[in-house]
Design a protein around this motif. Structure first.
Motif, PDB file in Angstrom:
ATOM      1  N   GLU A  67       0.817  -1.209   0.000  1.00  0.00           N
ATOM      2  CA  GLU A  67       0.000   0.000   0.000  1.00  0.00           C
ATOM      3  C   GLU A  67       0.853   1.263   0.000  1.00  0.00           C
ATOM      4  OE1 GLU A  67      -2.939  -0.776  -0.732  1.00  0.00           O
ATOM      5  OE2 GLU A  67      -3.457   1.342  -0.898  1.00  0.00           O
ATOM      6  N   SER A  68       2.000   1.215   0.673  1.00  0.00           N
ATOM      7  CA  SER A  68       2.908   2.372   0.678  1.00  0.00           C
ATOM      8  C   SER A  68       3.483   2.592  -0.712  1.00  0.00           C
ATOM      9  CB  SER A  68       4.051   2.165   1.672  1.00  0.00           C
ATOM     10  OG  SER A  68       3.563   2.008   2.966  1.00  0.00           O
ATOM     11  N   LYS A  69       3.862   1.497  -1.370  1.00  0.00           N
ATOM     12  CA  LYS A  69       4.409   1.616  -2.717  1.00  0.00           C
ATOM     13  C   LYS A  69       3.367   2.235  -3.650  1.00  0.00           C
ATOM     14  CE  LYS A  69       7.905  -2.030  -3.521  1.00  0.00           C
ATOM     15  NZ  LYS A  69       9.095  -1.336  -3.142  1.00  0.00           N
ATOM     16  N   ARG A  70       2.107   1.803  -3.505  1.00  0.00           N
ATOM     17  CA  ARG A  70       1.053   2.345  -4.375  1.00  0.00           C
ATOM     18  C   ARG A  70       0.864   3.826  -4.126  1.00  0.00           C
ATOM     19  NH1 ARG A  70      -3.136  -2.643  -4.154  1.00  0.00           N
ATOM     20  NH2 ARG A  70      -1.915  -4.014  -5.479  1.00  0.00           N
ATOM     21  N   THR A  71       1.017   4.222  -2.848  1.00  0.00           N
ATOM     22  CA  THR A  71       0.906   5.646  -2.529  1.00  0.00           C
ATOM     23  C   THR A  71       2.005   6.431  -3.238  1.00  0.00           C
ATOM     24  OG1 THR A  71       0.110   4.979  -0.354  1.00  0.00           O
ATOM     25  CG2 THR A  71       0.685   7.289  -0.649  1.00  0.00           C
ATOM     26  N   ILE A  72       3.190   5.864  -3.254  1.00  0.00           N
ATOM     27  CA  ILE A  72       4.313   6.543  -3.901  1.00  0.00           C
ATOM     28  C   ILE A  72       4.044   6.702  -5.399  1.00  0.00           C
ATOM     29  CG2 ILE A  72       6.755   6.342  -4.497  1.00  0.00           C
ATOM     30  CD1 ILE A  72       7.172   5.006  -1.755  1.00  0.00           C
ATOM     31  N   PHE A  73       3.550   5.638  -6.019  1.00  0.00           N
ATOM     32  CA  PHE A  73       3.235   5.732  -7.456  1.00  0.00           C
ATOM     33  C   PHE A  73       2.198   6.815  -7.708  1.00  0.00           C
ATOM     34  CE2 PHE A  73       5.826   2.811  -9.468  1.00  0.00           C
ATOM     35  CZ  PHE A  73       5.853   1.590  -8.833  1.00  0.00           C
ATOM     36  N   LEU A  74       1.201   6.838  -6.830  1.00  0.00           N
ATOM     37  CA  LEU A  74       0.159   7.850  -6.949  1.00  0.00           C
ATOM     38  C   LEU A  74       0.760   9.248  -6.867  1.00  0.00           C
ATOM     39  CD1 LEU A  74      -2.850   8.825  -6.829  1.00  0.00           C
ATOM     40  CD2 LEU A  74      -2.699   8.547  -4.362  1.00  0.00           C
ATOM     41  N   LEU A  75       1.639   9.443  -5.892  1.00  0.00           N
ATOM     42  CA  LEU A  75       2.217  10.765  -5.679  1.00  0.00           C
ATOM     43  C   LEU A  75       3.095  11.211  -6.844  1.00  0.00           C
ATOM     44  CD1 LEU A  75       3.024  10.464  -1.881  1.00  0.00           C
ATOM     45  CD2 LEU A  75       1.460  12.098  -2.917  1.00  0.00           C
ATOM     46  N   HIS A  76       3.692  10.268  -7.530  1.00  0.00           N
ATOM     47  CA  HIS A  76       4.509  10.637  -8.684  1.00  0.00           C
ATOM     48  C   HIS A  76       3.674  11.284  -9.768  1.00  0.00           C
ATOM     49  CE1 HIS A  76       8.625   9.596  -8.025  1.00  0.00           C
ATOM     50  NE2 HIS A  76       8.343   8.360  -7.645  1.00  0.00           N
ATOM     51  N   ARG A  77       2.382  10.886  -9.836  1.00  0.00           N
ATOM     52  CA  ARG A  77       1.520  11.425 -10.886  1.00  0.00           C
ATOM     53  C   ARG A  77       1.300  12.912 -10.710  1.00  0.00           C
ATOM     54  NH1 ARG A  77      -0.924   6.140 -10.717  1.00  0.00           N
ATOM     55  NH2 ARG A  77      -2.818   6.613  -9.530  1.00  0.00           N
ATOM     56  N   ILE A  78       1.674  13.443  -9.558  1.00  0.00           N
ATOM     57  CA  ILE A  78       1.419  14.862  -9.293  1.00  0.00           C
ATOM     58  C   ILE A  78       2.220  15.761 -10.220  1.00  0.00           C
ATOM     59  CG2 ILE A  78       3.126  15.746  -7.616  1.00  0.00           C
ATOM     60  CD1 ILE A  78       0.739  16.236  -5.734  1.00  0.00           C
ATOM     61  N   THR A  79       3.324  15.249 -10.710  1.00  0.00           N
ATOM     62  CA  THR A  79       4.163  16.074 -11.601  1.00  0.00           C
ATOM     63  C   THR A  79       3.424  16.395 -12.887  1.00  0.00           C
ATOM     64  OG1 THR A  79       5.548  14.133 -11.238  1.00  0.00           O
ATOM     65  CG2 THR A  79       6.665  16.175 -11.680  1.00  0.00           C
ATOM     66  N   SER A  80       2.691  15.404 -13.409  1.00  0.00           N
ATOM     67  CA  SER A  80       2.064  15.609 -14.709  1.00  0.00           C
ATOM     68  C   SER A  80       0.571  15.903 -14.602  1.00  0.00           C
ATOM     69  CB  SER A  80       2.278  14.366 -15.584  1.00  0.00           C
ATOM     70  OG  SER A  80       1.942  13.210 -14.843  1.00  0.00           O
ATOM     71  N   ASP A  81       0.020  15.703 -13.427  1.00  0.00           N
ATOM     72  CA  ASP A  81      -1.427  15.877 -13.274  1.00  0.00           C
ATOM     73  C   ASP A  81      -1.751  17.300 -12.813  1.00  0.00           C
ATOM     74  OD1 ASP A  81      -4.145  15.755 -12.245  1.00  0.00           O
ATOM     75  OD2 ASP A  81      -3.928  13.573 -12.378  1.00  0.00           O
ATOM     76  N   PRO A  82      -2.699  17.943 -13.472  1.00  0.00           N
ATOM     77  CA  PRO A  82      -3.047  19.306 -13.046  1.00  0.00           C
ATOM     78  C   PRO A  82      -3.756  19.327 -11.702  1.00  0.00           C
ATOM     79  CG  PRO A  82      -4.513  18.537 -14.795  1.00  0.00           C
ATOM     80  CD  PRO A  82      -3.446  17.511 -14.661  1.00  0.00           C
ATOM     81  N   ASN A  83      -4.418  18.209 -11.353  1.00  0.00           N
ATOM     82  CA  ASN A  83      -5.196  18.192 -10.131  1.00  0.00           C
ATOM     83  C   ASN A  83      -4.388  17.683  -8.945  1.00  0.00           C
ATOM     84  OD1 ASN A  83      -7.352  18.466  -8.439  1.00  0.00           O
ATOM     85  ND2 ASN A  83      -8.790  17.466  -9.832  1.00  0.00           N
ATOM     86  N   GLY A  84      -3.410  18.456  -8.535  1.00  0.00           N
ATOM     87  CA  GLY A  84      -2.524  18.051  -7.440  1.00  0.00           C
ATOM     88  C   GLY A  84      -3.246  17.865  -6.123  1.00  0.00           C
ATOM     89  N   GLU A  85      -4.219  18.747  -5.856  1.00  0.00           N
ATOM     90  CA  GLU A  85      -4.957  18.702  -4.587  1.00  0.00           C
ATOM     91  C   GLU A  85      -5.630  17.349  -4.410  1.00  0.00           C
ATOM     92  OE1 GLU A  85      -5.322  21.678  -2.724  1.00  0.00           O
ATOM     93  OE2 GLU A  85      -6.295  20.551  -1.123  1.00  0.00           O
ATOM     94  N   GLU A  86      -6.249  16.889  -5.504  1.00  0.00           N
ATOM     95  CA  GLU A  86      -6.986  15.628  -5.421  1.00  0.00           C
ATOM     96  C   GLU A  86      -6.034  14.470  -5.140  1.00  0.00           C
ATOM     97  OE1 GLU A  86     -10.049  15.208  -8.513  1.00  0.00           O
ATOM     98  OE2 GLU A  86      -9.313  13.147  -8.708  1.00  0.00           O
ATOM     99  N   ILE A  87      -4.878  14.526  -5.804  1.00  0.00           N
ATOM    100  CA  ILE A  87      -3.905  13.446  -5.594  1.00  0.00           C
ATOM    101  C   ILE A  87      -3.435  13.440  -4.152  1.00  0.00           C
ATOM    102  CG2 ILE A  87      -1.585  12.681  -6.174  1.00  0.00           C
ATOM    103  CD1 ILE A  87      -2.100  13.306  -9.019  1.00  0.00           C
ATOM    104  N   LEU A  88      -3.187  14.610  -3.594  1.00  0.00           N
ATOM    105  CA  LEU A  88      -2.733  14.671  -2.199  1.00  0.00           C
ATOM    106  C   LEU A  88      -3.788  14.119  -1.259  1.00  0.00           C
ATOM    107  CD1 LEU A  88      -0.813  18.057  -1.911  1.00  0.00           C
ATOM    108  CD2 LEU A  88       0.080  15.772  -1.572  1.00  0.00           C
ATOM    109  N   ASN A  89      -5.053  14.450  -1.531  1.00  0.00           N
ATOM    110  CA  ASN A  89      -6.119  13.930  -0.670  1.00  0.00           C
ATOM    111  C   ASN A  89      -6.203  12.423  -0.747  1.00  0.00           C
ATOM    112  OD1 ASN A  89      -6.820  16.458   0.217  1.00  0.00           O
ATOM    113  ND2 ASN A  89      -8.367  16.779  -1.378  1.00  0.00           N
ATOM    114  N   GLU A  90      -6.099  11.921  -1.980  1.00  0.00           N
ATOM    115  CA  GLU A  90      -6.166  10.475  -2.149  1.00  0.00           C
ATOM    116  C   GLU A  90      -4.986   9.800  -1.446  1.00  0.00           C
ATOM    117  OE1 GLU A  90      -6.676   9.339  -6.270  1.00  0.00           O
ATOM    118  OE2 GLU A  90      -6.393   7.227  -5.740  1.00  0.00           O
TER     119      GLU A  90
END
Lengths: 291, 229
Positions: A67-90
């Motif tokens: 689950e931690s690894k998946r969180t890290i993958f999710l957080l990496h998407r913040i670089t290219s995703d315009p919706n950073g807030e949503e990613i942080l919440n998730e």
């Protein structure tokens, strides 16, 4: 001499067996209710209980890692995703779920010496440190302390039902059950060391996306962490020293990326800069292999 | 808190940890020395003449265990009481060795298996983890397995020294021990590996017993038992 008691004692035990016929062993005359056998039966129980607990903790640790690894993958998407807030919440929701698993670890360890089971849970905790410090950096551009991490690993549960069952009278209306887990300094250091690898990836990703500020922030931050590890040097345990090599490489990649940005930035217009780096990013990824 | 400050604090923690380990190592060295002395003393029983001296050797060994008690008491003070397993690796080996030596002494005295509680009494430590510096069950079992190897050697040397009844008693003892160990569900760790050696000890002793029985030497021993020594 001892032979008197010895042979007498053993002969007696042999005769005791015959009327009961309890011989389970073809080797004969091993009384399954002799004190030795009774002791070993209790040893069996003790070892089984210990091993079962260890296995449960290993399973929890694996869940925490995944689950931690998946969180890290999710957080990496913040670089290219315009919706950073949503990613942080998730990511926060995911990390909360991980913390619930850590709570279960804490519950398993009640009354136990944590270090007896440390090897079972260490990998998971390191991965958790990596994930939580990654999120913290994205939010604050700073390094989370081990104290901060452990503060989030104190779990309380209000237990109104317990109050009626416990004979020891607690005058308060509610009873607070508290579990906590302390990440050890070594696990923290190992998690932070792995974090630098993710930060390096973030740097290359952001360059490839045309973000030319993040790389310089990352470079400065990574340098601070590297300086910290250099200060510790070989005075820590071997596993920490081992990470220093990879850390150095990550830092070098980031510094080289900043160098290229600086040098090329002066000759290429900004909008074309991204293209230069997307090819370079591919090259760096390839030499890293599948990591 | 700045990154550099964090690392300075962490460095302090790591150094403090290393200092504790250094202190522990020093005490463990003294324990290892005493253990070697006890071992040298007890090894003497394998020699022909050594058999007569068994009670004397056991008494002498027990005296040495007095020193062990003091050293273990000192070891206890070198680290926080609730962190036994954090530093356990440092004394694991010597503790297993001491268990073996205690078990050997008790076997020579009574031909029974020393209980876990009895060992902790000899060593002056606790039986349960909750009460303080204790004996881990796996260390106890490892020590006992070393006893089995020692006894298989003793069986062989007993015959050489002319004692034909001892091997028979050792055989009964080891077989019971083997049955006990068969009850355990072990993981693939060092204890398991050591346990795997037990079957060779059992086999060796069986061969000794066989050699004695086909030559009728064990019957001779049975009739002589009690009056022989």
């Amino acid at each position: 001499m001892s032979s008197k008691e010895g042979s007498g004692g053993f002969r007696k035990r042999k005769h005791d067996n015959f009327p009961h016929g309890q011989r389970k062993d073809e080797k004969d005359s091993v009384n399954s209710s002799s004190s030795l056998m009774v002791s070993f039966k209790s040893f069996q129980l003790e070892l089984d209980t210990r091993h079962d607990k260890y296995e449960r903790l290993v399973k929890l640790s694996r869940d925490i890692t995944i689950e931690s690894k998946r969180t890290i993958f999710l957080l990496h998407r913040i670089t290219s995703d315009p919706n950073g807030e949503e990613i942080l919440n998730e990511s926060e929701a995911k990390l909360e779920a991980v913390r619930q698993k850590i709570k279960q670890v804490a519950q398993e360890l009640i009354g136990e010496d944590m270090h007896q089971f440390h090897r079972a849970i260490s990998p998971g905790l390191q991965e958790y440190v990596e994930a939580v410090s990654f999120q913290y950096f994205i939010k604050t551009r700073s390094l989370i302390s081990v104290k901060e991490i452990n503060k989030q690993l104190i779990f309380t549960m209000e237990d109104k039902e317990e109050e009626t069952n416990t004979p020891s009278s607690n005058p308060h209306d509610k009873q607070l059950c508290t579990w906590s887990l302390k990440v050890t300094p070594v696990d923290y250091l190992l998690g932070v060391a792995d974090l630098t690898g993710e930060l390096m990836r973030m740097c290359i990703n952001s360059v490839g996306n045309g973000d030319i500020d993040t790389p310089f922030e990352l470079s400065q931050f990574l340098r601070q962490i590297y300086d910290g590890f250099s200060y510790i040097g070989n005075t820590g345990p071997y596993e920490v020293s081992k990470k220093l090599y990879t850390l150095k490489q990550s830092l070098a990649k980031v510094e080289n990326a900043c160098y290229t940005l600086k040098v090329r930035g002066s000759e290429i217009p900004k909008h074309m800069l991204a293209d230069v780096f997307s090819t370079k990013a591919e090259m760096i990824d390839r030499e890293e292999g599948l990591s | 808190m700045a990154v550099s400050e964090m690392f300075i604090t962490l460095q302090g923690v790591l150094t403090a940890d290393q200092d504790i380990r250094e202190e522990i190592r020093k005490v463990v060295q003294t324990l290892e020395q005493t253990a070697r002395e006890i071992l040298t003393l007890l090894q003497g029983v394998h020699q022909g003449a050594g058999f007569q001296d068994i009670p004397k050797k056991c008494l002498k060994a027990r005296e040495h265990f007095g020193a062990v008690k003091t050293q273990l008491a000192s070891l206890k003070t070198k680290f926080p009481a609730d962190q036994y397993y954090r530093f356990h690796e440092h004394w694991r080996f010597v503790l297993q060795r001491l268990v073996f030596l205690a078990a050997f002494v008790v076997y020579l005295e009574t031909e029974t298996l020393v209980t876990r509680e009895a060992v902790t009494e000899i060593l002056g430590i606790e039986a349960d983890r909750e009460r303080g510096f204790h004996l881990d069950i796996e260390d106890y079992l490892s020590g006992v397995l070393t006893l089995a190897s020692e006894l298989s050697r003793l069986a062989v040397n007993s015959v050489t020294a002319g004692d034909y009844s001892r091997p028979l008693r050792i055989s009964t003892f080891i077989n019971e021990l083997d049955s006990g160990f068969r009850l355990l569900n072990l993981k693939n760790d060092s204890l398991r590996k050591r346990y795997d050696g037990l079957k060779y000890d059992v086999k060796k002793i069986e061969e000794v017993v066989y050699d004695l029985s086909i030559r009728g030497l064990n019957k001779e021993a049975a009739s002589d038992a009690g009056g022989e020594k």
